[in-house]
Motif scaffolding. Sequence first.
Motif, PDB file in Angstrom:
ATOM      1  N   PRO A 152      -1.832   4.732   6.848  1.00 24.48           N
ATOM      2  CA  PRO A 152      -1.068   4.106   6.368  1.00 24.48           C
ATOM      3  C   PRO A 152       0.710   4.247   7.103  1.00 24.48           C
ATOM      4  O   PRO A 152       0.413   5.502   7.216  1.00 24.48           O
ATOM      5  N   ARG A 166       0.771  -1.427  -0.083  1.00 24.32           N
ATOM      6  CA  ARG A 166       0.311   0.007   0.179  1.00 24.32           C
ATOM      7  C   ARG A 166       1.078   1.397   0.221  1.00 24.32           C
ATOM      8  O   ARG A 166       1.936   1.992   0.739  1.00 24.32           O
ATOM      9  N   ILE A 172      -9.625   1.140  -0.053  1.00 25.35           N
ATOM     10  CA  ILE A 172      -7.911   1.705  -1.113  1.00 25.35           C
ATOM     11  C   ILE A 172      -7.891   1.156  -2.288  1.00 25.35           C
ATOM     12  O   ILE A 172      -8.423   0.425  -3.255  1.00 25.35           O
ATOM     13  N   CYS A 183      -4.042   0.675  -3.996  1.00 28.37           N
ATOM     14  CA  CYS A 183      -3.458  -0.594  -3.623  1.00 28.37           C
ATOM     15  C   CYS A 183      -1.925  -0.488  -4.595  1.00 28.37           C
ATOM     16  O   CYS A 183      -2.846  -1.061  -5.507  1.00 28.37           O
TER      17      CYS A 183
END
Length: 376
Positions: A375, A183, A321, A188
Motif C-alpha cells: 500500500p 486500506r 487484505i 481493510c
Amino acid sequence: MNKFDVAVAGGGLIGASIALELARAGLSVGVFDRQEPGLEASWAGAGILSPAPENAATIPLVPVGKASMALYPEFVRVIEEISGQSAGYRPKGTLQALFTGDAREELSTVIALHHGLGLKAEPLRAADARALEPSLSEELEAAVLRPEEASVDNRALTGGVLEAARRSGVQFFPSRGAEAIWREGGRCMGLQLKNAKIEAQWTVIAAGCFSANIEGVSVFAPVRPAKGQVVALRADKLKIERVLWSEKIYLVPRNDGRILAGATVEYAGFDKAVTAGGVEQILAAAIELSPGLAAARVEETWAGLRPDSPDHLPILGPTDIDGLLIATGHFRSGILLTPITARLVREWVTQQRVSTDWERFSPMRFLSSSSHGAPA
Ligand SMILES: Cc1cc2nc3c(=O)[nH]c(=O)nc-3n(C[C@H](O)[C@H](O)[C@H](O)COP(=O)(O)OP(=O)(O)OC[C@H]3O[C@@H](n4cnc5c(N)ncnc54)[C@H](O)[C@@H]3O)c2cc1C
C-alpha cells in the motif's frame, strides 16, 4: 453513522442479500451505493433459476448453483414474510427446445450431461412437449424438460430484499458510492467515499460490473460489463407456463402475463442502449421458438450490464487484505446464486469458515505477483 460491523459497497441483489443475512445474524450493516440501490443488473435480469451449465466453462458452477436452488424456496419465503411483498417465484420447470435435424442424438447428449451432473432432466418427444407448451413451434424436433428449475421476478425480488433488509436494520446510503477501499497496511479499514471514511470490521465489495472501478479492487475483481438486451411482450391469446429455451433465446413468463424475451450478450463497455439490431435478433428468435408471439405487443425494452469475470465464474470470498471480501462476477447467474452467496459471506464473516467449498471462486485467482504492490 460512520462505523459498522460490515460495510457493503453495492446495493444490488447480491449486496442487499448479503446485508440482510448479516443483519439477521445480529451485525450492524451499512450499504453504500452510488445511486438508488437495486437498479442495475438485478433490475434488468430475466430471473431464470437454472443450475444447468450453458457450456463447458460454467460446469464448475453447477454444485453452487444446485446448492443455491435448494435454498431458494426458503429464501423467497423469508423475503416475502419480512417485506410483505411477493417475489413472483414460479417453480414450474423449464423446457429446452431442440430444432436440429439430429435432435435425437443431441437429446441423448444433453440428458446424459445433466444426469452426470446430478441434474434432473427428462427427454420429451415433440408432440409431448407441445402438449405441455402449445405455443412451441411445429418445427420442434424434441425437447428436454428440467422439472426442478424455476424463475423469479427479479425486480420484485430485489425490491423485496431491499425492504426486508431495511426492516431488519440495514442502513442504506444511496448516492454515496465507494471511491476506494480504505486500506492501512495489510488491513481493510472500511470504505473511502467522496468526503468520508466509513469504518468497518468487514468490507464487502458487491458493486456488480462496476466493482473494478473502486480503487484497490480491480486486482481481485477484474470484472467487465456484458450487456444484455431484453424485450417484454404481452400476448393475450398465448399461454406460456414454463421458461422456454432454444439455442438462440429464452422466453420467461411472469405472473402478470408478460413474457420476457432475451437476451443478447455484448461487450460494449458501460453502454445500456437498446439497439435495433439487438431487438431484431431477440424478436426473430422468439417468434421462431413460439410463432404466436408474432402478434404479441411489445411492452418494454431495456438493457442491463452483467458483471463478467475473465473466466466467467463468480468472484467470491476473502482476499489477502484482512477484512476485505469480494462478492461479484456472477455474470449470467447472479439471481440464481444470490441465496448461496449471501449464506457463504455470512458464514465467513461470523465463523470464518464456509459450508460449501468456494475456493474455485477465490478473488486471489487473478492476482499476479507484480499487480499487487504494497500500500502507498
Ligand atoms: C439482461 C440480463 C439477463 C439476466 N438474466 C439472468 C437470469 O435469468 N438468471 C440469473 O441468475 N441471472 C441473470 N442475470 C445476471 C444477474 O442479473 C446478475 O448477475 C446480478 O443481478 C448481479 O447482481 P449484483 O448485485 O452483483 O449487481 P448489480 O445488480 O449490478 O448491482 C450493483 C450495485 O452496485 C452499485 N454500484 C456501482 N458502483 C458503485 C460504487 N462505486 N460504490 C457503491 N455502489 C456501487 C450499483 O449502483 C448497483 O446498485 C441477467 C443479467 C442481465 C443484464
